[in-house]
Design a protein around this motif. Structure first.
Motif, mmCIF file in Angstrom:
data_model
loop_
_atom_site.group_PDB
_atom_site.id
_atom_site.type_symbol
_atom_site.label_atom_id
_atom_site.label_comp_id
_atom_site.label_asym_id
_atom_site.label_seq_id
_atom_site.Cartn_x
_atom_site.Cartn_y
_atom_site.Cartn_z
ATOM 1 N N GLY A 1 7.936 19.616 -4.215
ATOM 2 C CA GLY A 1 7.541 19.521 -2.877
ATOM 3 C C GLY A 1 6.306 19.250 -2.443
ATOM 4 N N SER A 2 5.318 19.304 -3.441
ATOM 5 C CA SER A 2 3.917 18.941 -3.292
ATOM 6 C C SER A 2 3.860 17.528 -3.033
ATOM 7 C CB SER A 2 3.145 19.459 -4.620
ATOM 8 O OG SER A 2 3.597 18.337 -5.540
ATOM 9 N N THR A 3 3.000 17.308 -1.938
ATOM 10 C CA THR A 3 2.616 15.988 -1.346
ATOM 11 C C THR A 3 1.433 15.345 -1.285
ATOM 12 O OG1 THR A 3 2.584 16.965 1.016
ATOM 13 C CG2 THR A 3 4.716 16.378 0.273
ATOM 14 N N ASP A 4 1.098 14.351 -1.084
ATOM 15 C CA ASP A 4 0.043 13.523 -0.697
ATOM 16 C C ASP A 4 0.086 12.467 0.200
ATOM 17 O OD1 ASP A 4 -2.602 12.115 -2.904
ATOM 18 O OD2 ASP A 4 -2.721 13.162 -1.097
ATOM 19 N N TYR A 5 -0.671 12.122 0.859
ATOM 20 C CA TYR A 5 -0.750 11.042 1.854
ATOM 21 C C TYR A 5 -2.029 10.033 1.877
ATOM 22 C CZ TYR A 5 2.897 13.994 4.204
ATOM 23 O OH TYR A 5 3.985 14.635 4.491
ATOM 24 N N GLU A 6 -1.709 8.904 2.430
ATOM 25 C CA GLU A 6 -2.871 8.069 2.620
ATOM 26 C C GLU A 6 -3.430 8.650 3.922
ATOM 27 O OE1 GLU A 6 -4.497 6.166 0.702
ATOM 28 O OE2 GLU A 6 -3.377 5.002 -0.482
ATOM 29 N N ASP A 7 -4.670 8.247 4.145
ATOM 30 C CA ASP A 7 -5.342 8.715 5.250
ATOM 31 C C ASP A 7 -4.699 8.242 6.740
ATOM 32 O OD1 ASP A 7 -8.768 8.626 3.970
ATOM 33 O OD2 ASP A 7 -7.226 10.084 3.826
ATOM 34 N N ILE B 1 6.443 13.019 4.632
ATOM 35 C CA ILE B 1 7.346 12.978 3.554
ATOM 36 C C ILE B 1 8.135 14.331 3.289
ATOM 37 C CG2 ILE B 1 5.627 13.287 1.711
ATOM 38 C CD1 ILE B 1 6.862 10.908 0.467
ATOM 39 N N SER B 2 9.303 14.230 2.966
ATOM 40 C CA SER B 2 10.004 15.298 2.599
ATOM 41 C C SER B 2 11.275 14.631 1.515
ATOM 42 C CB SER B 2 10.643 15.988 3.720
ATOM 43 O OG SER B 2 11.544 15.305 4.333
ATOM 44 N N ARG B 3 11.917 15.725 0.985
ATOM 45 C CA ARG B 3 12.889 15.471 0.408
ATOM 46 C C ARG B 3 14.249 16.540 0.111
ATOM 47 N NH1 ARG B 3 10.489 14.338 -5.650
ATOM 48 N NH2 ARG B 3 12.972 14.181 -6.060
ATOM 49 N N ASP B 4 15.216 16.228 0.005
ATOM 50 C CA ASP B 4 16.481 16.824 -0.264
ATOM 51 C C ASP B 4 16.931 16.798 -1.783
ATOM 52 O OD1 ASP B 4 18.698 18.477 -0.155
ATOM 53 O OD2 ASP B 4 19.179 18.139 1.864
ATOM 54 N N ASN B 5 16.536 17.620 -2.480
ATOM 55 C CA ASN B 5 16.870 17.581 -3.850
ATOM 56 C C ASN B 5 18.403 17.336 -4.316
ATOM 57 O OD1 ASN B 5 14.146 17.010 -4.861
ATOM 58 N ND2 ASN B 5 13.957 19.049 -5.019
ATOM 59 N N ALA B 6 19.157 18.330 -3.288
ATOM 60 C CA ALA B 6 20.575 18.610 -3.557
ATOM 61 C C ALA B 6 21.123 17.245 -3.131
ATOM 62 C CB ALA B 6 20.889 19.661 -2.623
ATOM 63 N N GLU C 1 0.838 -1.254 -0.219
ATOM 64 C CA GLU C 1 -0.035 -0.003 0.132
ATOM 65 C C GLU C 1 1.096 1.097 -0.038
ATOM 66 O OE1 GLU C 1 -2.549 0.202 3.591
ATOM 67 O OE2 GLU C 1 -0.733 -0.094 4.974
ATOM 68 N N ALA C 2 0.330 2.165 -0.455
ATOM 69 C CA ALA C 2 0.943 3.858 -0.543
ATOM 70 C C ALA C 2 0.885 4.150 0.796
ATOM 71 C CB ALA C 2 0.327 4.581 -1.636
ATOM 72 N N VAL C 3 1.881 4.951 1.169
ATOM 73 C CA VAL C 3 2.055 5.861 2.516
ATOM 74 C C VAL C 3 1.979 7.218 2.034
ATOM 75 C CG1 VAL C 3 3.326 6.189 4.406
ATOM 76 C CG2 VAL C 3 3.519 3.986 3.493
ATOM 77 N N ALA C 4 2.792 7.626 1.192
ATOM 78 C CA ALA C 4 2.878 9.022 0.998
ATOM 79 C C ALA C 4 3.845 9.481 -0.513
ATOM 80 C CB ALA C 4 3.655 10.104 2.171
ATOM 81 N N THR D 1 1.015 10.649 -8.039
ATOM 82 C CA THR D 1 0.069 10.221 -6.887
ATOM 83 C C THR D 1 0.466 9.064 -6.141
ATOM 84 O OG1 THR D 1 -1.516 8.929 -8.368
ATOM 85 C CG2 THR D 1 -1.592 11.434 -8.734
ATOM 86 N N LEU D 2 -0.585 8.964 -5.329
ATOM 87 C CA LEU D 2 -0.513 7.511 -4.697
ATOM 88 C C LEU D 2 -0.623 6.482 -5.496
ATOM 89 C CD1 LEU D 2 -2.217 8.835 -1.507
ATOM 90 C CD2 LEU D 2 0.054 8.503 -1.433
ATOM 91 N N ARG D 3 -1.435 6.517 -6.646
ATOM 92 C CA ARG D 3 -1.785 5.476 -7.461
ATOM 93 C C ARG D 3 -1.156 5.318 -8.594
ATOM 94 N NH1 ARG D 3 -3.210 4.914 -3.384
ATOM 95 N NH2 ARG D 3 -5.343 5.146 -2.286
#
Length: 125
Positions: A55-61, A69-74, A46-49, A107-109
């Motif tokens: 930087g846009s995010t989406d999360y499962e409920d 969730i975060s990221r450091d592109n550098a 299953e997806a989590v995030a 997306t999560l899907r």
């Protein structure tokens, strides 16, 4: 081709926190869209995030309010901060990535082409 390597899993007590990391190597555009997924024994993955390069995010409920969730592109690194862990969060956690031209397609899907080997998270009550 890109390679994803997760770390940070472990065994914790309910209510504690863990921070997962995923380092990506390869062409940066292949990691525009990245996500965390999990699979518990005898359950489907299953997806989590997910997070786009902007930087846009989406999360499962189940992750909302507890996981970030975060990221450091550098550093080509993806993170998952997990707080208030529950026994039901016990699973193998996987990092995934793929190229997507738009954040709305991340997306999560979505289908992800690249996957890491996973890191185990075990939460005891």
């Amino acid at each position: 081709q890109i390679y994803l390597s997760e770390s940070g899993g472990g065994s914790v007590q309910a209510g504690e926190s863990l921070r997962l990391s995923c380092v990506a190597s390869g062409h940066p555009s292949s990691t525009y869209c990245m996500g965390w997924f999990r699979q518990a024994p005898s359950k489907e993955r299953e997806a989590v995030a997910v997070i786009y390069v902007d930087g846009s995010t989406d999360y499962e409920d189940f992750a909302k309010g507890r996981f970030t969730i975060s990221r450091d592109n550098a550093k080509n690194t993806l993170y998952l901060q997990m707080n208030s862990l529950k026994p039901e969060d016990t699973a193998m956690y996987y990092c995934a990535a793929d190229y997507q031209p738009w954040s709305s397609w991340c997306t999560l899907r979505s289908t992800y082409k690249y996957w890491g080997q996973g890191t185990q998270v075990t939460v005891s009550s």
